[in-house]
Design a protein around this motif. Sequence first.
Motif, PDB file in Angstrom:
ATOM      1  N   MET A 221       0.860  -1.194  -0.074  1.00  0.00           N
ATOM      2  CA  MET A 221      -0.282   0.094  -0.110  1.00  0.00           C
ATOM      3  C   MET A 221       0.986   1.123  -0.024  1.00  0.00           C
ATOM      4  O   MET A 221       0.494   2.318  -0.784  1.00  0.00           O
ATOM      5  CB  MET A 221      -1.073  -0.039   1.121  1.00  0.00           C
ATOM      6  CG  MET A 221      -1.817  -1.174   1.194  1.00  0.00           C
ATOM      7  SD  MET A 221      -3.042  -1.326  -0.116  1.00  0.00           S
ATOM      8  CE  MET A 221      -3.614   0.275  -0.244  1.00  0.00           C
TER       9      MET A 221
ATOM     10  N   HIS B  22       3.849   1.601  -1.314  1.00  0.00           N
ATOM     11  CA  HIS B  22       4.529   1.365  -2.611  1.00  0.00           C
ATOM     12  C   HIS B  22       3.273   2.020  -3.766  1.00  0.00           C
ATOM     13  O   HIS B  22       3.466   2.922  -4.517  1.00  0.00           O
ATOM     14  CB  HIS B  22       4.823   0.143  -3.201  1.00  0.00           C
ATOM     15  CG  HIS B  22       5.373   0.141  -4.527  1.00  0.00           C
ATOM     16  ND1 HIS B  22       6.327   1.214  -4.854  1.00  0.00           N
ATOM     17  CD2 HIS B  22       5.467  -0.740  -5.355  1.00  0.00           C
ATOM     18  CE1 HIS B  22       6.736   0.810  -6.124  1.00  0.00           C
ATOM     19  NE2 HIS B  22       6.165  -0.411  -6.527  1.00  0.00           N
ATOM     20  N   LYS B  23       1.865   1.748  -3.528  1.00  0.00           N
ATOM     21  CA  LYS B  23       1.156   2.222  -4.389  1.00  0.00           C
ATOM     22  C   LYS B  23       0.771   3.724  -4.055  1.00  0.00           C
ATOM     23  O   LYS B  23       0.154   4.560  -5.086  1.00  0.00           O
ATOM     24  CB  LYS B  23      -0.266   1.369  -3.969  1.00  0.00           C
ATOM     25  CG  LYS B  23      -0.224  -0.066  -4.660  1.00  0.00           C
ATOM     26  CD  LYS B  23      -1.413  -0.696  -4.482  1.00  0.00           C
ATOM     27  CE  LYS B  23      -1.601  -2.023  -5.137  1.00  0.00           C
ATOM     28  NZ  LYS B  23      -2.733  -2.886  -4.842  1.00  0.00           N
ATOM     29  N   SER B  24       0.967   4.202  -3.000  1.00  0.00           N
ATOM     30  CA  SER B  24       0.918   5.532  -2.860  1.00  0.00           C
ATOM     31  C   SER B  24       1.723   6.429  -2.887  1.00  0.00           C
ATOM     32  O   SER B  24       1.930   7.653  -2.846  1.00  0.00           O
ATOM     33  CB  SER B  24       0.242   5.814  -1.076  1.00  0.00           C
ATOM     34  OG  SER B  24       1.605   5.471  -0.276  1.00  0.00           O
TER      35      SER B  24
END
Length: 220
Positions: free
Chosen positions: A109, A111-113
Amino acid sequence: MAVRIEAEDLGPRKLGAVAERLCVATRRVKPVTELIRIVVGPDGRVVPDLQRKLPGRGVWVTGTREALIEAIRRKSFARAFKREVRIDPELPARVETLLERSALDALVMAHKSGALALGFGRVETALQHAEVVALIHAADAGADGVKKIAAATARSGPQAAERVPVIELFGSAQLDLALGRANVIHAALLADRASDSFLARCRSLERFRNGVPEGRQGAS
């Protein structure tokens, strides 16, 4: 008036604002962030409830391998639930696996942000131009790369080496699989709400493995 802290709760919806619980192993009252909630499944088997959301009554144990093993040895769960319970011999290993998975899910999460800088060069850049809240090295990272990033951290500002914790809880294969990339060895974690979640879960994982005090998460 003193509030009585019980070993047993009435379910996740009944936890309310209570921030402390009694550990069935140590008989000490601790913050729930340092404990693991345990429930009993329909088959009578003890189930760890890391998210504190499973239905039914629950009891609490200090979130360390040592405390969990002691609770099993002393049959603390059967006494707390006032019934016979089934305990998987691999329960401590299962809890560690669940804690690892929880932390790695939080890393995904982050990394995705956009809160993760991957690779040696990007870590160096982040140290110079962004707010780095932690450094991540694969547990099997080479000593030379770790040393060079430590030097880059020191160059980024006064006391930076002491301020920025270092996480070395996961092997490169685990990081590769979680992030869907090959050869993940070094990363910088940037300031973000998702990063806070990852760090909290790392604290829980290291506490379980090593019994370290609150506030450390694999810092070297």
